[in-house]
Write a protein that holds these residues in place. Sequence first.
Motif, PDB file in Angstrom:
ATOM      1  N   VAL A   1      -2.685 121.006  61.813  1.00 37.52           N
ATOM      2  CA  VAL A   1      -2.725 121.647  60.501  1.00 37.52           C
ATOM      3  C   VAL A   1      -2.957 123.156  60.594  1.00 37.52           C
ATOM      4  N   PRO A   2      -3.897 123.657  61.405  1.00 38.42           N
ATOM      5  CA  PRO A   2      -4.051 125.123  61.489  1.00 38.42           C
ATOM      6  C   PRO A   2      -2.800 125.830  61.996  1.00 38.42           C
ATOM      7  N   ILE A   3      -2.113 125.254  62.985  1.00 39.41           N
ATOM      8  CA  ILE A   3      -0.887 125.884  63.503  1.00 39.41           C
ATOM      9  C   ILE A   3       0.215 125.818  62.442  1.00 39.41           C
ATOM     10  N   LEU A   4       0.330 124.692  61.758  1.00 35.50           N
ATOM     11  CA  LEU A   4       1.332 124.557  60.701  1.00 35.50           C
ATOM     12  C   LEU A   4       1.097 125.578  59.594  1.00 35.50           C
ATOM     13  N   ALA A   5      -0.166 125.749  59.182  1.00 34.33           N
ATOM     14  CA  ALA A   5      -0.485 126.732  58.138  1.00 34.33           C
ATOM     15  C   ALA A   5      -0.152 128.149  58.604  1.00 34.33           C
TER      16      ALA A   5
ATOM     17  N   ALA B   1      11.181 128.545  60.678  1.00 39.04           N
ATOM     18  CA  ALA B   1      10.363 128.318  61.870  1.00 39.04           C
ATOM     19  C   ALA B   1       9.425 127.128  61.667  1.00 39.04           C
ATOM     20  N   THR B   2       8.907 127.000  60.446  1.00 37.42           N
ATOM     21  CA  THR B   2       8.010 125.880  60.151  1.00 37.42           C
ATOM     22  C   THR B   2       8.756 124.558  60.246  1.00 37.42           C
ATOM     23  N   ARG B   3       9.979 124.527  59.721  1.00 37.33           N
ATOM     24  CA  ARG B   3      10.791 123.304  59.791  1.00 37.33           C
ATOM     25  C   ARG B   3      11.096 122.949  61.247  1.00 37.33           C
ATOM     26  N   ALA B   4      11.389 123.955  62.052  1.00 37.97           N
ATOM     27  CA  ALA B   4      11.652 123.706  63.476  1.00 37.97           C
ATOM     28  C   ALA B   4      10.423 123.113  64.155  1.00 37.97           C
ATOM     29  N   LEU B   5       9.249 123.619  63.797  1.00 37.77           N
ATOM     30  CA  LEU B   5       8.010 123.087  64.363  1.00 37.77           C
ATOM     31  C   LEU B   5       7.803 121.635  63.948  1.00 37.77           C
ATOM     32  N   VAL B   6       7.995 121.345  62.673  1.00 39.38           N
ATOM     33  CA  VAL B   6       7.812 119.983  62.161  1.00 39.38           C
ATOM     34  C   VAL B   6       8.738 119.002  62.871  1.00 39.38           C
ATOM     35  N   ASP B   7      10.003 119.372  63.041  1.00 39.82           N
ATOM     36  CA  ASP B   7      10.966 118.481  63.704  1.00 39.82           C
ATOM     37  C   ASP B   7      10.510 118.129  65.111  1.00 39.82           C
ATOM     38  N   ARG B   8      10.112 119.110  65.852  1.00 39.18           N
ATOM     39  CA  ARG B   8       9.775 118.896  67.261  1.00 39.18           C
ATOM     40  C   ARG B   8       8.447 118.168  67.434  1.00 39.18           C
TER      41      ARG B   8
ATOM     42  N   THR C   1       8.870 122.042  75.004  1.00 38.06           N
ATOM     43  CA  THR C   1       8.580 123.414  75.444  1.00 38.06           C
ATOM     44  C   THR C   1       8.562 124.405  74.278  1.00 38.06           C
ATOM     45  N   PHE C   2       8.823 123.941  73.060  1.00 41.45           N
ATOM     46  CA  PHE C   2       8.791 124.811  71.889  1.00 41.45           C
ATOM     47  C   PHE C   2       7.399 125.458  71.786  1.00 41.45           C
ATOM     48  N   PRO C   3       7.319 126.778  71.546  1.00 42.16           N
ATOM     49  CA  PRO C   3       6.016 127.469  71.583  1.00 42.16           C
ATOM     50  C   PRO C   3       4.951 126.830  70.700  1.00 42.16           C
TER      51      PRO C   3
ATOM     52  N   VAL D   1       4.738 123.742  69.674  1.00 45.50           N
ATOM     53  CA  VAL D   1       4.362 122.447  70.239  1.00 45.50           C
ATOM     54  C   VAL D   1       3.396 122.641  71.400  1.00 45.50           C
ATOM     55  N   ARG D   2       3.689 123.608  72.248  1.00 45.94           N
ATOM     56  CA  ARG D   2       2.792 123.858  73.389  1.00 45.94           C
ATOM     57  C   ARG D   2       1.405 124.299  72.925  1.00 45.94           C
ATOM     58  N   ARG D   3       1.344 125.098  71.857  1.00 43.67           N
ATOM     59  CA  ARG D   3       0.037 125.514  71.332  1.00 43.67           C
ATOM     60  C   ARG D   3      -0.732 124.322  70.782  1.00 43.67           C
ATOM     61  N   ILE D   4      -0.030 123.446  70.079  1.00 42.44           N
ATOM     62  CA  ILE D   4      -0.679 122.249  69.537  1.00 42.44           C
ATOM     63  C   ILE D   4      -1.184 121.354  70.664  1.00 42.44           C
TER      64      ILE D   4
END
Length: 514
Positions: free
Chosen positions: A65-69, A79-86, A222-224, A226-229
């Motif tokens: 949630v913090p990374i998504l926000a 970029a948010t949609r790309a994060l959600v997909d991965r 390897t998406f940035p 995703v790696r942070r999460i």
Amino acid sequence: MNLLRTLFTVSGMTLLSRILGFVRDFVIARVFGVGVATDAFFVAFKLPNLLRRLFAEGAFSQAYVPILAEYKNKQGLDATRALVDRVATLLALVVAVVALLGVLGAPYLIRVVAPGFHADADKFALTVELTRVTFPYIVFITLVSLAAGILNTWNRFVIPAFTPALLNVVLIGMGLFAAPYFDPPVLALAWGVFLGGALQLLLQVRPLMRIGMLPRFKFDPTFPGVRRILALMGPAVLGVSVGQLSLVINNIIASFLPTGSVSWLFYADRLMEFPTGLLGAALGTILLPSLSKLHADQRMEDFSSLLDWGLRLTLLLTLPATLALAILAVPLISTLFQYGKFTPDDVRHTRAALLAYSVGLTGLILVKVLAPSFYARQDIRTPVKIAILALVTTQVMNLIFVWGFGFAHAGLALSIGLAACLNASLLYIGLRRREVYIPQPGWGRFAFQLFVALAVLGSVLWFGAGAAETWLAYGGASRVAHLLVLVIGGAVSYFAVLFALGLRPRDFRRRAVQ
């Protein structure tokens, strides 16, 4: 959006789910009583619930949630949609593998989490069978949690709050109508868990489509983002695992105690979950996205002020709930569960566990408000260290209370409650030392108002409840009527005193962070 109104909305949906949960437990208690079948089901259902808290409501949500926000506020919707997909793709694959391993390895899991069951071959075999049916629930509910994180970040709180009600509706239906068609009948409850999880996931599809965030299959670990999460999930998994390990250890101990101990703890825990979910989970749900946004924008004074609002509201609503649970333990348990095969002796044993749990109710709820302050700042290591200390303390207290003082199953509940108070205290101290939280003016007057109102509430409930034996002898209608009078009278007296002392609803109005 008014946060107080949002809290009431989320709490209202949670209240609906909790009421249905009590109906569910009433049905289980009436149809199956307390014994081998319920002990087996509660252990089987507890396993996917433990993993749900680990993958879904626990480590994943804390990191996600913090990374998504941050992505939504700073990098835009694409970029948010790309994060959600991965993230959704990776999470679905991981929990699918976990579910498969759980189904195949069910006998080994039961030997670990309930070794006392192994001495009874029929009880062990039944628990294994139920576990294999319920374990895929982890797939459904983890993806539901993913959807909830997305919807809450978009300030869409109603659907995630309503979703748990579906599981209770299905379990009620299966217990009442489908049990006679299964052999053994308790197997109907296990299939109810499976079906309920699937319906919960289906409910998320349309709301996600409306905001354009329905996940698509995109495997890219390897998406940035995703790696942070994943980096944050490392300590988060450890922290949540510590808490769940404590529950597993308690379950192991309970499996060696007299038959019924697991069920008595379960029913007491269900009553504890009512205020915990209604207040703690609801507050944590609405606070985490706003705190994450404030941290991302470096608005630290507003961060501290919002947390102060959350703490005052927590104490305002939690302390009377704690007092009511302690005083009304027998009235609540007898009214909700003392039917059919649930005996007065079961009421007394469940009461002992509930009284022990109530000692730590305020601590349990404060943890759900204080911990998101660390998660929002992407600091998960501090809560982990505190959780480890709480685990060690819990087990030391188990030795003292269960075997040293002979409190049996109530000793397990008391250890959890006291450890929660320790956890909350250390989280609070950590926030104060870092100057993340600075109390706002007016706490002395607020404390005085609470003290007087609680004294009046306690007097009303104590003298109004009467003797425990009266409740055990009551018929069902008499219990319900008397309990309603007590609850309404207590609530009116508590809030009337607060109003007379100058507290007003407008004092707690707060706007959500956009």
